[in-house]
Design a protein around this motif. Structure first.
Motif, short mmCIF file in Angstrom:
data_model
loop_
_atom_site.label_atom_id
_atom_site.label_comp_id
_atom_site.label_asym_id
_atom_site.label_seq_id
_atom_site.Cartn_x
_atom_site.Cartn_y
_atom_site.Cartn_z
N PHE A 3 19.45 16.85 12.37
CA PHE A 3 20.71 17.47 11.96
C PHE A 3 21.81 16.43 11.78
O PHE A 3 22.60 16.50 10.83
N VAL A 4 21.84 15.45 12.69
CA VAL A 4 22.85 14.40 12.58
C VAL A 4 22.61 13.56 11.33
O VAL A 4 23.55 13.21 10.59
N MET A 5 21.34 13.24 11.05
CA MET A 5 21.02 12.43 9.87
C MET A 5 21.37 13.18 8.59
O MET A 5 22.00 12.62 7.68
N VAL A 6 20.98 14.44 8.48
CA VAL A 6 21.29 15.22 7.28
C VAL A 6 22.79 15.38 7.12
O VAL A 6 23.32 15.31 6.00
N GLY A 7 23.50 15.58 8.23
CA GLY A 7 24.95 15.70 8.16
C GLY A 7 25.60 14.44 7.63
O GLY A 7 26.53 14.50 6.81
N ASN A 8 25.12 13.28 8.07
CA ASN A 8 25.67 12.01 7.57
C ASN A 8 25.34 11.79 6.10
O ASN A 8 26.14 11.22 5.35
N ILE A 9 24.15 12.24 5.67
CA ILE A 9 23.79 12.12 4.25
C ILE A 9 24.72 12.97 3.39
O ILE A 9 25.23 12.52 2.36
N VAL A 10 24.95 14.20 3.82
CA VAL A 10 25.84 15.08 3.06
C VAL A 10 27.27 14.54 3.06
O VAL A 10 27.98 14.57 2.05
N ARG A 11 27.70 14.00 4.20
CA ARG A 11 29.04 13.42 4.28
C ARG A 11 29.16 12.23 3.33
O ARG A 11 30.18 12.06 2.63
N GLY A 12 28.14 11.39 3.28
CA GLY A 12 28.16 10.24 2.37
C GLY A 12 28.20 10.67 0.91
O GLY A 12 28.90 10.06 0.09
N MET A 13 27.47 11.73 0.57
CA MET A 13 27.49 12.25 -0.80
C MET A 13 28.88 12.75 -1.18
O MET A 13 29.30 12.64 -2.33
N GLY A 14 29.59 13.30 -0.21
CA GLY A 14 30.94 13.79 -0.50
C GLY A 14 31.98 12.70 -0.55
O GLY A 14 32.94 12.77 -1.32
N GLU A 15 31.78 11.64 0.24
CA GLU A 15 32.78 10.57 0.30
C GLU A 15 32.61 9.55 -0.82
O GLU A 15 33.59 8.94 -1.26
N THR A 16 31.39 9.37 -1.30
CA THR A 16 31.11 8.32 -2.28
C THR A 16 31.93 8.46 -3.56
O THR A 16 32.47 7.46 -4.06
N PRO A 17 32.07 9.65 -4.17
CA PRO A 17 32.81 9.73 -5.44
C PRO A 17 34.31 9.50 -5.32
O PRO A 17 34.98 9.30 -6.34
N ILE A 18 34.85 9.51 -4.10
CA ILE A 18 36.31 9.45 -3.96
C ILE A 18 36.86 8.15 -4.50
O ILE A 18 37.81 8.14 -5.29
#
Length: 293
Positions: A14-29
């Motif tokens: 859950f922690v790994m998937v959460g970090n992956i989703v967070r990275g996907m959201g932060e990358t385009p900024i």
């Protein structure tokens, strides 16, 4: 046999998937946000807006450090364990703070902050230009023509790939000159040097300074995180803001800005070496620096 069996848990997924989703959201900024400013802002105002953007990106980690300091003071099993039954304090090496609480708070704030993005317009009028329909129609025609050219180029590339199976034979002769031109670009190389200098100094501080404060000065994890956030990030925030204001005021071009940033970053990196002469007595550790007796 039961005592020898190692405990296992799948919560790390859950922690790994959460970090992956967070990275996907932060990358385009960063790439999309900067290009958004460059497309719709005046050339003289763009550095100031970028300074404001980077200032905001520093305020976030500063508040994050404060939130982490607050969460680290709470025990990890918050809500399921009576605080009166806890016999250790935050300065104990066995203490684990409520790290998960900060993730839940940040996730909720990110969700709320993302809602206004749904209401942004698809296109804006460039700053300083009129909203004349005729001018906009002319520009749209030019953009359409450019898009047609780009599509034709993409079609040619696709056809080229389809008709040539040995792509590596045609790729290397074009790639090497392009790579050489990139490394001969002074602004690009200065930017790479700036990034290496800044991250070399910053990563060392972030990685080792909290543990150093805990071991050398007897600070708890929450106090160490709080101190790093207080004495580092506000200064960086001020530097970003006034850097953008300085570029706008004196109309500094990209090459001049890259040179200024390189020399300032080099000076900052050299100042970090002053810590080499900061020598403190080693804390006594049983079995390592002093005997167990």
């Amino acid at each position: 046999t039961e005592c020898e069996k190692e405990p296992g848990s799948l919560l790390w997924i859950f922690v790994m998937v959460g970090n992956i989703v967070r990275g996907m959201g932060e990358t385009p900024i960063m790439p999309l946000g900067i290009s958004y400013l460059e497309d719709f802002a005046k050339a003289e105002n763009s550095p100031f807006y970028l300074g404001c953007l980077h200032t905001a990106t520093v305020i976030g980690p500063f508040l994050g450090f404060l939130l982490a300091s607050f969460c680290a003071e709470m025990f990890v099993d918050l809500g399921s364990v009576d605080t009166d039954d806890i016999t250790i304090t935050a300065t104990d090496a066995r203490w684990v703070g409520a790290w998960w609480l900060g993730i839940l708070i940040c996730a909720s704030l990110n969700l709320l902050a993302g809602i206004p993005f749904w209401f942004l317009p698809k296109s804006l009028v460039k700053e300083g230009e009129t909203n004349d329909p005729q001018e906009r129609s002319k520009k749209s025609v030019v953009l359409l023509q450019e898009n047609d050219k780009n599509e034709s180029k993409q079609t040619m590339v696709i056809n080229f790939i389809k008709h040539h199976t040995n792509l590596l034979h045609y790729f290397i002769p074009d790639f090497i000159p392009f790579l050489k031109a990139l490394f001969c670009n002074p602004v690009y190389m200065l930017f790479i040097s700036i990034t290496v200098l800044q991250f070399s100094a910053f990563n060392g501080m972030i990685s080792f300074m909290p543990k150093y404060l805990e071991q050398q000065f007897g600070k708890s994890a929450s106090d160490a995180i709080f101190l790093i956030g207080v004495y580092n990030l506000p200064v960086i925030c001020v530097g970003y803001f006034f850097g953008g204001l300085f570029m706008k005021k004196f109309k500094i071009n990209i090459y001049q800005a890259a040179n200024i940033a390189f020399w300032v970053s080099l000076l900052e990196y050299l100042l970090y070496f002053a810590a080499y002469w900061t020598i403190c007595d080693t804390s006594p550790v049983a079995g390592l620096t002093v005997s167990y007796e």
